[in-house]
Design a protein around this motif. Structure first.
Motif, PDB file in Angstrom:
ATOM      1  N   CYS A  16     114.816-136.752   8.249  1.00  0.00           N
ATOM      2  CA  CYS A  16     115.843-137.034   9.274  1.00  0.00           C
ATOM      3  C   CYS A  16     116.763-135.678   9.163  1.00  0.00           C
ATOM      4  O   CYS A  16     117.245-135.212  10.123  1.00  0.00           O
ATOM      5  CB  CYS A  16     116.365-138.287   9.436  1.00  0.00           C
ATOM      6  SG  CYS A  16     117.414-138.617   7.756  1.00  0.00           S
ATOM      7  N   SER A  19     115.192-132.560  10.488  1.00  0.00           N
ATOM      8  CA  SER A  19     115.107-132.575  11.800  1.00  0.00           C
ATOM      9  C   SER A  19     116.370-132.404  12.460  1.00  0.00           C
ATOM     10  O   SER A  19     116.259-131.735  13.625  1.00  0.00           O
ATOM     11  CB  SER A  19     114.489-133.954  12.191  1.00  0.00           C
ATOM     12  OG  SER A  19     113.057-133.793  11.891  1.00  0.00           O
ATOM     13  N   ALA A  51     113.610-136.830  14.424  1.00  0.00           N
ATOM     14  CA  ALA A  51     113.779-137.516  13.174  1.00  0.00           C
ATOM     15  C   ALA A  51     113.432-139.023  13.195  1.00  0.00           C
ATOM     16  O   ALA A  51     112.779-139.388  12.402  1.00  0.00           O
ATOM     17  CB  ALA A  51     115.293-137.649  13.225  1.00  0.00           C
TER      18      ALA A  51
END
Length: 63
Positions: A16, A19, A51
């Motif tokens: 995450c 991203s 994400a």
């Protein structure tokens, strides 16, 4: 759009953060994801969706 992180499921893979680094970070102590922005602007929507898709344990969701 509101981003939710299930900290009980998060295993700290940091996909995450890769991203959407403006929205997610990792807690240094626990190693789990933390939200920097709970309701991110539309400009980063594609990054947040990436994400969500890239989380291997499905700890991130959108509401």
């Amino acid at each position: 759009m509101k981003v939710l992180v299930d900290v009980d499921r998060c295993e700290g893979f940091a996909s995450c953060v890769l991203s959407a680094p403006d929205v997610f970070d990792l807690d240094e102590r626990s190693g789990v994801a933390v939200l920097l922005v709970e309701e991110p602007p539309d400009a980063v929507l594609a990054d947040v969706q990436d994400a969500v898709r890239s989380c291997p344990v499905r700890a991130i969701s959108l509401a």
